[in-house]
Scaffold this motif. Structure first.
Motif, PDB file in Angstrom:
ATOM      1  N   ALA A 120       3.447  10.354  -9.576  1.00 41.36           N
ATOM      2  CA  ALA A 120       2.703  10.640 -10.805  1.00 41.36           C
ATOM      3  C   ALA A 120       2.027  12.004 -10.727  1.00 41.36           C
ATOM      4  N   GLN A 121       1.507  12.341  -9.584  1.00 41.68           N
ATOM      5  CA  GLN A 121       0.856  13.637  -9.396  1.00 41.68           C
ATOM      6  C   GLN A 121       1.868  14.775  -9.523  1.00 41.68           C
ATOM      7  N   ALA A 122       3.075  14.528  -8.997  1.00 41.37           N
ATOM      8  CA  ALA A 122       4.115  15.559  -9.049  1.00 41.37           C
ATOM      9  C   ALA A 122       4.603  15.795 -10.477  1.00 41.37           C
ATOM     10  N   GLU A 123       4.575  14.738 -11.297  1.00 41.85           N
ATOM     11  CA  GLU A 123       5.031  14.861 -12.685  1.00 41.85           C
ATOM     12  C   GLU A 123       4.024  15.595 -13.561  1.00 41.85           C
ATOM     13  N   HIS A 124       2.741  15.637 -13.171  1.00 38.73           N
ATOM     14  CA  HIS A 124       1.701  16.277 -13.976  1.00 38.73           C
ATOM     15  C   HIS A 124       0.924  17.283 -13.131  1.00 38.73           C
ATOM     16  N   LEU A 150       0.829  -1.212   0.000  1.00 38.61           N
ATOM     17  CA  LEU A 150       0.000   0.000   0.000  1.00 38.61           C
ATOM     18  C   LEU A 150       0.861   1.258   0.000  1.00 38.61           C
ATOM     19  N   GLU A 151       1.948   1.210   0.757  1.00 40.50           N
ATOM     20  CA  GLU A 151       2.868   2.361   0.803  1.00 40.50           C
ATOM     21  C   GLU A 151       3.522   2.576  -0.563  1.00 40.50           C
ATOM     22  N   LYS A 152       3.832   1.467  -1.237  1.00 45.04           N
ATOM     23  CA  LYS A 152       4.437   1.542  -2.577  1.00 45.04           C
ATOM     24  C   LYS A 152       3.458   2.178  -3.564  1.00 45.04           C
ATOM     25  N   ILE A 153       2.184   1.758  -3.511  1.00 44.51           N
ATOM     26  CA  ILE A 153       1.156   2.323  -4.399  1.00 44.51           C
ATOM     27  C   ILE A 153       0.974   3.818  -4.116  1.00 44.51           C
TER      28      ILE A 153
END
Length: 471
Positions: A449-453, A439-442
């Motif tokens: 992903a949010q930081a990249e977009h 869960l921590e990995k997800i």
């Protein structure tokens, strides 16, 4: 002199004869009194059973869907009348012994002020049934048990003590027994002045947990008169115990539920330092690590272990619950976290704690299994998921025979060894930790992903009509 001596001898014989006759009369009267008291107890127990059955009948009538409206009102009126009966009036009738008191020996309401009248009705039925059971068992079970405790003398670890603790400690011996258990188990970490030093630390600096402790104090044992009032003498003691513990064990600090454990310890032990060490004994000796951590890992593990044990001991019930997709942890999680406080009536609760403080967490598993066994047939009759959940919310209130529950816990259910419990805990802990890492990995991948977009964020978006709206 000879005639005087003869006269005294005759008088002495006469007096001895009189004393013998009076002793015989007294013995007969005492035996007759005992017989009458036992008969009185049986009659009162029978009366309690009749009253209990009457209330059960009213409860069943109340639940009938096709009952005419005028009959519903009549039943509702009879229930309200039954709940308003002043139990204190029983004390005015000399022949009736041991009336249902408003509060028990430890200050718990015999019939709590539940908002739902149905729950209050169940509480009164339970109080009557427990009273009836206690009256009938007084001479056969309770009195011999009390005599065993009276003759026990100095306490020491033994199989005899273990068996006695499982039967329950009489109230007059409970404080001494609990104090001995706790002292015996924390002697390796207890030192003179340690508790006072922790209190000084509390005065010198505010612990981060102090705010949550203050919020939880008024929520503690709300059906107990010793914690109902803000001016109660036990509340400042409870505050100091919890604050001292938050400094004693920084890995836990404070966790909701510790207030109830400490409160039960205070009710029995009275002295706050003894209650503090009782809390230390529970959290550091009896419960597994991480039981009261932020993630409650130890508690989550035990829920999975319990589900396994329930499946092995009560397979039919387990299949029934799985068929209706019942998540038992919603019911049992709190049982384990606070050792049945606020779930079992105090008459049974303290008996559970007597064994728990000596034997540890396997007692919680035994009683949790016993509760489901006690109510197994009633649960199996329910064929609707919502109704099952509703029943599980109050089904501990239907347990009226503490001796029967104890026999199920320690005799009827095949025992399991502590080694099995430890192995299952280790197995499920590894699985749970693996799930948490996944869960921590997800979560990490999502944040990356949010930081990249960043442009995909819609925080500044407005609807077409926003410009026309008044602010």
């Amino acid at each position: 002199l000879r005639s005087f001596n003869k006269a005294y001898k005759t008088q002495n014989q006469f007096l001895n004869s009189e004393i013998h006759q009076v002793t015989k009369i007294w013995s007969k009267v005492a035996q007759r009194e005992k017989t009458l008291l036992m008969k009185c107890a049986r009659l009162q127990a029978h009366n309690c059973q009749i009253e209990s059955k009457y209330l059960m009948l009213l409860r069943k009538l109340q639940g009938l869907p096709d009952l005419a409206s005028e009959h519903k009102e009549m039943v509702k009126g009879l229930i309200q009348e039954a709940l308003q009966w002043d139990v204190k009036e029983e004390a005015e009738i000399p022949i009736r012994q041991n009336p249902i008191k408003e509060y028990d020996d430890y200050g718990f309401m015999t019939i709590p002020e539940y908002e739902a009248s149905d729950w209050k009705l169940l509480a009164k039925i339970q109080a009557l049934e427990i009273k009836s059971s206690n009256l009938l068992n007084q001479e056969v079970l309770e009195k011999p048990l009390s005599e065993k405790w009276n003759n026990l003398g100095e306490l020491s670890p033994s199989s005899e003590l273990k068996a006695l603790l499982r039967c329950g400690v009489p109230p007059e011996h409970r404080q001494r027994v609990w104090r001995w258990i706790v002292s015996h188990r924390v002697q390796h970490i207890r030192s003179p002045g340690h508790y006072q030093n922790l209190l000084k630390k509390c005065e010198a600096a505010e612990h981060p947990a102090s705010r949550q402790i203050e919020l939880d104090l008024p929520r503690t044992l709300t059906n107990n008169k010793h914690f109902l009032s803000p001016t109660s003498q036990l509340l400042p003691k409870l505050r100091r115990v919890l604050l001292a513990f938050s400094w004693q064990n920084p890995t836990i600090g404070y966790c909701q539920g510790l207030n109830r454990l400490a409160a039960i310890a205070l009710l029995v032990l009275e002295e706050e330092e003894n209650a503090f060490w009782c809390l230390v004994h529970i959290t550091e000796n009896l419960m597994p690590p991480d039981y009261y951590s932020n993630m409650l890992i130890g508690s989550q593990v035990d829920q999975r272990v319990f589900k396994d044990f329930l499946s092995a001991k009560l397979p039919k019930l387990t299949a029934h619950l799985e068929h209706h997709r019942i998540d038992l942890a919603l019911v049992t999680f709190n049982w384990f976290l606070v050792v049945f406080v606020d779930s079992l009536v105090s008459d049974i609760l303290f008996r559970v704690w007597d064994a728990f403080l000596y034997e540890g967490t396997k007692v919680i598993f035994r009683y949790a299994l016993a509760i489901f066994k006690y109510n197994e047939e009633a649960i199996l009759r329910i064929q609707d998921s919502l109704e099952i959940y509703q029943y599980l919310r109050f089904f501990t209130k239907t347990i009226c025979d503490g001796r029967k529950l104890t026999n199920i816990a320690f005799s009827d259910m095949n025992p399991f060894r502590m080694k099995l419990l430890r192995n299952r805990r280790e197995e499920y802990r590894l699985k749970l930790e693996a799930e948490m890492r996944e869960l921590e990995k997800i979560k990490t991948q999502y944040l990356m992903a949010q930081a990249e977009h960043p442009s995909s964020h819609l925080d500044g978006a407005v609807s077409e009509d926003d410009d026309d709206d008044d602010i």
